[in-house]
Design an enzyme around this catalytic site. Structure first.
Site, PDB file in Angstrom:
ATOM      1  CB  SER A 253      -0.969  -0.041   1.185  1.00 18.86           C
ATOM      2  OG  SER A 253      -1.970   0.938   1.059  1.00 18.86           O
TER       3      SER A 253
ATOM      4  CG  ASP B 151      -6.864  -2.258  -3.616  1.00 17.15           C
ATOM      5  OD1 ASP B 151      -7.260  -1.124  -3.298  1.00 17.15           O
ATOM      6  OD2 ASP B 151      -5.694  -2.640  -3.424  1.00 17.15           O
TER       7      ASP B 151
ATOM      8  CG  HIS C 206      -5.998  -1.847   0.101  1.00 17.17           C
ATOM      9  ND1 HIS C 206      -5.106  -1.525  -0.875  1.00 17.17           N
ATOM     10  CD2 HIS C 206      -5.496  -1.319   1.252  1.00 17.17           C
ATOM     11  CE1 HIS C 206      -4.117  -0.816  -0.361  1.00 17.17           C
ATOM     12  NE2 HIS C 206      -4.331  -0.688   0.941  1.00 17.17           N
TER      13      HIS C 206
END
Length: 307
Positions: free
Chosen positions: A150, A249, A279
């Site tokens: 991320s 996501d 995610h």
């Protein structure tokens, strides 16, 4: 399940509440036993905390000096605003055991108290120290992989770009797990996944915009490739790259686009979309099939060129 996801995917980012929620991971009653060592590197006068995770007892002994175990230099996620080494303790322990690598986890400073480029600079200095053998851990530069998930994937990609630009060190491999590499999550985003997955899948487009606003020092940062790697114009001479994305996501398409650009520039790239994943799935336990699949892909990638 949709009702639960909707309830968990509401509102904007409130920094202190988000940090308190993230810090609940410190209460993990099922921590994985793994040998660790806390140390530090310097970014100017600031001491950046570092934690080393060793895959075996032997790796923490003097043998590590002789063998120079392969290393994963890891930058955690959390939108540049939340999370910590401690919150990612289980993830890094599992990563060390599952890959046979020493994991070096970096406690970079968080926004909004420390805005761009502070976190990026902390990570870059940690990488430079590792590659130039200024850490307590001797490492073979050819066997270091830079990895992040991320926001950590953003930092990993940016560190590799700057290393290429400066020549301070030359990463051979990077692993980007659902990386945040773009600079816009409004209706103006060109990526279908932002529109399709930007609500009701935990990480929302609204929250991503909030994270960017908290991370940036000013709107001009959004044009900086070290802030948003998709703003880069030259993708040549970058490391062999593995990109893992999640089907549901909002960051899915930008991660895959980044991989395509790297590949078109002549780099070796693998892009794997994990079906039905959300995610943040990588922080789940090893029993989850998405996590097992990811480690199988990662280990195959790490073995390439190392036999």
């Amino acid at each position: 399940m949709r009702t639960i996801l909707h309830a968990l995917s509401y509102g904007n980012i409130e920094v202190e509440a988000s940090r308190r929620l993230a810090d609940l991971k410190k209460l993990d009653a099922m921590r994985i036993f793994c040998r660790k060592l806390d140390t530090k590197v310097y970014n100017g006068n600031y001491e950046v905390p570092i934690r080393l995770y060793f895959p075996t007892e032997e790796a923490m002994s003097g043998d590590v000096v002789e063998q120079k175990y392969p290393v994963l230099l890891f930058f955690h996620g959390g939108g540049w605003v939340t999370e910590s080494i401690e919150n990612y303790d289980r993830v890094c322990s599992r990563m060390a055991q599952s890959t046979g690598h020493v994991v070096v986890s970096v406690e970079y400073r968080l926004a909004p108290e420390y805005r761009f480029p502070t976190a990026f600079d902390d990570c870059y200095e940690a990488a430079k120290a590792l590659y130039n053998n200024r850490l307590i851990l001797p490492a073979d530069p050819d066997r270091i992989t830079i990895i992040g998930d991320s926001a950590g994937g953003n930092l990993a990609a940016a560190v590799c770009l700057k290393a290429r630009d400066t020549g301070d060190f030359l990463p051979k491999k990077q692993i980007l797990i659902y990386p945040a590499v773009n600079n816009c999550y409004t209706e103006k985003s060109p990526y279908k996944s932002v529109q399709e997955n930007g609500e009701d899948y935990l990480l929302t487009a609204v929250k991503m915009e909030d994270y960017l606003k908290l991370y940036e020092s000013g709107s001009e940062d959004r044009k900086n490739p070290y802030f948003a790697p998709l703003m880069e114009k030259n993708y040549r001479n970058l490391p062999d790259t593995l990109i893992l994305t999640a089907e549901f996501d909002p960051l899915r398409d930008e991660g895959e686009e980044y991989g395509r650009r790297l590949k078109e520039a002549g780099n070796y790239v693998e892009i794997h979309r994990i079906p039905e994943a959300l995610h943040g799935y990588f922080a789940l336990g090893i029993r989850f099939l998405h996590v097992q699949e990811s480690f199988e892909i990662m280990n195959a990638f790490l073995k390439k060129g190392s036999e």
